[in-house]
Design an enzyme around this catalytic site. Structure first.
Site, mmCIF file in Angstrom:
data_model
loop_
_atom_site.group_PDB
_atom_site.id
_atom_site.type_symbol
_atom_site.label_atom_id
_atom_site.label_comp_id
_atom_site.label_asym_id
_atom_site.label_seq_id
_atom_site.Cartn_x
_atom_site.Cartn_y
_atom_site.Cartn_z
ATOM 1 N N HIS A 54 0.820 -1.224 0.000
ATOM 2 C CA HIS A 54 0.000 0.000 0.000
ATOM 3 C C HIS A 54 0.857 1.279 0.000
ATOM 4 O O HIS A 54 0.432 2.307 0.541
ATOM 5 C CB HIS A 54 -0.959 0.050 1.205
ATOM 6 C CG HIS A 54 -1.667 -1.234 1.486
ATOM 7 N ND1 HIS A 54 -2.887 -1.553 0.924
ATOM 8 C CD2 HIS A 54 -1.319 -2.301 2.246
ATOM 9 C CE1 HIS A 54 -3.265 -2.754 1.347
ATOM 10 N NE2 HIS A 54 -2.327 -3.231 2.152
ATOM 11 N N SER A 90 14.812 20.120 -18.134
ATOM 12 C CA SER A 90 13.641 20.945 -18.394
ATOM 13 C C SER A 90 14.062 22.166 -19.201
ATOM 14 O O SER A 90 15.170 22.672 -19.032
ATOM 15 C CB SER A 90 13.020 21.380 -17.065
ATOM 16 O OG SER A 90 12.272 22.569 -17.235
ATOM 17 N N LYS A 105 16.374 20.786 -13.152
ATOM 18 C CA LYS A 105 15.604 19.536 -13.262
ATOM 19 C C LYS A 105 16.384 18.383 -13.877
ATOM 20 O O LYS A 105 17.180 18.557 -14.783
ATOM 21 C CB LYS A 105 14.336 19.767 -14.113
ATOM 22 C CG LYS A 105 13.231 20.529 -13.418
ATOM 23 C CD LYS A 105 12.687 19.832 -12.178
ATOM 24 C CE LYS A 105 11.874 18.605 -12.473
ATOM 25 N NZ LYS A 105 10.570 18.897 -13.039
ATOM 26 N N GLU A 115 9.042 7.144 -17.429
ATOM 27 C CA GLU A 115 7.677 7.615 -17.700
ATOM 28 C C GLU A 115 7.175 7.137 -19.054
ATOM 29 O O GLU A 115 6.000 6.765 -19.198
ATOM 30 C CB GLU A 115 7.632 9.146 -17.620
ATOM 31 C CG GLU A 115 7.853 9.634 -16.202
ATOM 32 C CD GLU A 115 7.885 11.142 -16.090
ATOM 33 O OE1 GLU A 115 7.465 11.655 -15.047
ATOM 34 O OE2 GLU A 115 8.348 11.819 -17.030
#
Ligand code: ARG
Length: 477
Positions: free
Chosen positions: A163, A284, A290, A297
């Site tokens: 969880h 970025s 970044k 992803e």
């Protein structure tokens, strides 16, 4: 685009009085995506030419010319000297044109006893059997990358979760190997699929087989299939092999998405467990600081189209009357896309995993956080003959006290321990270390360093076998 009935690239003009409407031609054409079947179609053509010669329908000289022309055409396709044009409806049409250009009327003999219906089903089986191995090789490489990282972290403690809550300490090597096991199942799915896909539809013709004395079993053997289809109607109607292949690629997609999601979390500021190599991370355009896990992803995102491909083909097949229907032309793009996407994403993931830096110090510090050693207390009580139900209750009270006092389990005083339960004594502290908790997990499949070493060795052995399978050639050249 318009064609006329005399258009020599068309395979079906004879009974039509006018050429197809442009709208039909544009809808119908598939050569822009099925051209990649050309090498497989040519392999089928060579086998078919030999079987025609065996049946006495081509003499030795004709066969020689036919095979030479097919070889020449194959070389021209490979070099790009022969290309499909907008006039070619599909790969079969284009290649017949190429053959006619080389052989004149003799080229027209090859179509005897064969239809695009058995041809396309054969081509796609050959393509997928070949590319299943290509995908398998990439899966092996990703599994190798995970296994090599796991080897470095056989003893590195980490907070195992359920969880997304800290649950029990695990070794990070065990965690990484938990992503290898699904890939090993995917590899075994591909091999099982391959055995079912190794059936040749060639010889089934349009749907009814052939009145010519062909030998479908011989053709099957020549093309690397185990056997020929026992029912010509099923042979041209069956696309189970596409749907099943797409189930496997969808399952792979789901596995990669779960790995991708974890890497996204691990590389976040909040976790800080893993740092990606610069070559496998992105920046970025506006925020100079970044460093993003775009590979992870994209791996997560690709699962959407991989699942979509399976749904597309199953939905297209549902309710189709036997035998061939043109709907089935829609089977190819999802199958090709699945292969293409996996060939893109798997090497990127493998590179990302093998070059990432695991922050063992942070993982170790996080391992006991959130009272992950509470189960050790309960198990210690069980070894003292306390029923687990009661042990769970007692440990729950200990945790509640620690939460109230904001202290660790091993910081509770002797008096407080006894006050919670007469079964608790200072001895319990001997099990309250992550190291001892991990070392205690010795049984088969457990997270302790011992069984993880065994698991690693077994996975590495299995991967050698899979690499050998994935490197096999199925389609004879
Ligand atoms: N392009 C077609 C396909 O992919 C080839 C078979 C066409 N057969 C036919 N009877 N129209 O399904």
């Amino acid at each position: 685009m318009t064609s006329s009935t005399e258009n020599r690239t068309s395979l079906w003009g004879g009974r039509f009085s006018g050429g197809p409407a442009e709208a039909l031609a544009r809808l119908s054409v598939s050569v822009q995506f099925d051209w990649r079947l050309a090498p497989y179609d040519l392999a089928g053509s060579r086998a078919h030419a030999r079987v025609l010669a065996h049946a006495g329908l081509l003499d030795a000289e004709e066969l020689g010319k036919m095979l030479a022309a097919l070889d020449d055409l194959e070389a021209a396709c490979a070099s790009g000297a022969f290309r499909p044009t907008v006039e070619d409806e599909d790969v079969h049409t284009a290649l017949e044109r190429g053959l006619l250009e080389r052989l004149g009327t003799l080229g027209g003999k090859l179509r005897a006893g064969r239809s695009r219906n058995d041809q396309v089903a054969t081509d796609l089986r050959l393509y997928l059997r070949d590319h299943a191995r290509g995908v398998a090789l990439r899966l092996v490489e990703l599994a190798d990358a995970l296994t090599e990282q796991a080897e470095r972290h056989i003893e590195t403690p980490a907070p195992g979760m359920t969880h997304v809550q800290h649950a029990q300490p695990v070794t990070f090597g065990h965690w990484l190997l938990a992503h290898v096991q699904p890939l090993l199942r995917d590899l075994s799915r591909l091999r099982d699929w391959d055995a079912r896909a190794a059936v040749s539809p060639l010889g089934s013709g349009a749907l009814a087989g052939s009145s010519l004395p062909l030998d479908p079993v011989q053709v099957a053997k020549e093309l690397g299939f185990a056997t020929a289809a026992p029912n010509s109607m099923d042979a041209v109607a069956d696309r189970d092999f596409v749907a099943e292949f797409l189930f496997i690629t969808a399952m792979v997609g789901v596995h990669l998405s779960r790995l991708g999601e974890e890497v996204v979390m691990w590389t976040s500021q909040e976790f800080g467990w893993v740092e990606l190599d610069d070559a496998f991370a992105t920046g970025s355009s506006i925020m100079p600081q970044k460093k993003n896990a775009d590979i992870a992803e994209l791996a997560r995102g690709k699962s959407g189209r991989l699942i979509g491909g399976l749904v597309t083909v199953l939905t297209m097949l549902k309710g189709l009357p036997l035998t061939y229907d043109r709907d089935m032309q829609e089977d190819k793009e999802p199958a090709f896309d699945a292969v293409d996407q996996l060939q893109l994403v798997l090497p990127a993931l493998a590179g990302m995993i093998s070059t990432m830096t695991v922050r063992a110090d942070r993982l170790a510090a996080a391992a006991p956080v959130g009272y992950t050693l509470a189960t050790e207390v309960a198990d210690w009580l069980v070894r003292k003959n306390v029923p687990f139900r009661e042990a769970h209750e007692i440990t729950g009270k200990l945790v509640a006290l620690c939460v109230a006092r904001d202290c660790a389990l091993d910081e509770v005083s002797d008096e407080d321990l006894v006050a919670i339960s007469s079964h608790l004594d200072p001895d319990v502290r001997s099990v309250l270390s992550v190291k001892s908790a991990l070392a205690a997990r010795k049984t088969y499949g457990s997270t302790g360093p011992g069984p993880v070493r065994d698991q690693l060795a077994a996975a590495a052995d299995t991967l050698v076998t899979w690499r050998a399978w994935a490197s096999e050639t199925v389609v004879p050249r």
